[in-house]
Design an enzyme around this catalytic site. Structure first.
Site, mmCIF file in Angstrom:
data_model
loop_
_atom_site.group_PDB
_atom_site.id
_atom_site.type_symbol
_atom_site.label_atom_id
_atom_site.label_comp_id
_atom_site.label_asym_id
_atom_site.label_seq_id
_atom_site.Cartn_x
_atom_site.Cartn_y
_atom_site.Cartn_z
ATOM 1 N N ASP A 138 0.857 -1.176 0.000
ATOM 2 C CA ASP A 138 0.000 0.000 0.000
ATOM 3 C C ASP A 138 0.904 1.240 0.000
ATOM 4 O O ASP A 138 2.076 1.147 0.364
ATOM 5 C CB ASP A 138 -0.866 -0.079 1.264
ATOM 6 C CG ASP A 138 -1.704 1.139 1.483
ATOM 7 O OD1 ASP A 138 -2.344 1.594 0.524
ATOM 8 O OD2 ASP A 138 -1.712 1.636 2.633
ATOM 9 N N ASP A 150 -0.122 4.970 1.050
ATOM 10 C CA ASP A 150 -0.318 5.934 2.133
ATOM 11 C C ASP A 150 -0.482 5.229 3.478
ATOM 12 O O ASP A 150 -1.329 4.350 3.638
ATOM 13 C CB ASP A 150 -1.542 6.807 1.846
ATOM 14 C CG ASP A 150 -1.375 7.563 0.531
ATOM 15 O OD1 ASP A 150 -0.214 7.775 0.118
ATOM 16 O OD2 ASP A 150 -2.386 7.924 -0.078
#
Ligand SMILES: [Mg+2]
Ligand SMILES: [Zn+2]
Length: 166
Positions: A8, A10
């Site tokens: 991922d 953020d």
């Protein structure tokens, strides 16, 4: 077979700013998680491919202008590259949840071609994430998963390196 770290963006590679919409809007807000660069460098040495899968709400709209996002990504990838960390693919969903699109995690359509065209070592591949919806995504692509919590000394990038490839 390819060992893959699905990651991922953020809250996992870079911190989520502490504000109402926790979106990275400027270079000032782009702060790397502790040990992420050195750990990813080690993963590459251990023959892992790095792939980013990110939901970018409102991308292309004035709330998350593409130009801004690209600018932040360019700087982020430049710094990673200086330290020998390169990413094989970046998959991004530009929609919002209510758009009910096919490409938003935890749905897996965005990776469909990649998963069917590559011989993946699922037993040694992982999804690294900070929000619980991404564990759902990891289950949907049949890989293990590991949660990163940047302020926690048991769930940081060194811990995952030790856990996965130690
Ligand atoms: Mg996240
Ligand atoms: Zn989408």
């Amino acid at each position: 077979m390819k060992k893959i770290l699905f990651i991922d963006r953020d809250g996992t590679l870079i911190q989520e700013p502490d504000k109402e919409i926790p979106q990275v809007d400027s270079l000032e807000e782009m702060v790397f998680l502790p040990w992420v660069i050195s750990s990813l460098n080690m993963f590459i040495k251990k023959w892992y491919k790095l792939i980013i899968v990110t939901n970018q709400d409102w991308l292309w709209t004035e709330l998350n202008p593409r130009e801004n996002y690209t600018n932040i990504n360019n700087k982020m990838f430049e710094i990673f590259a200086w330290e020998g960390v390169t990413f094989s693919h970046i998959f991004e969903c530009p929609h919002f949840e209510s758009d009910n699109c096919k490409c938003r995690k935890p749905k897996v359509w965005i990776l469909w071609d990649f998963l069917s065209e590559n011989d993946i070592d699922y037993k040694n591949s992982y999804m690294v994430w900070d929000r619980d919806t991404d564990s759902e995504f990891a289950k949907n692509i049949w890989v293990w998963f590991y949660k990163v919590i940047y302020w926690d000394d048991k769930h940081n990038w060194w811990n995952i390196l030790e856990f996965v490839a130690g």
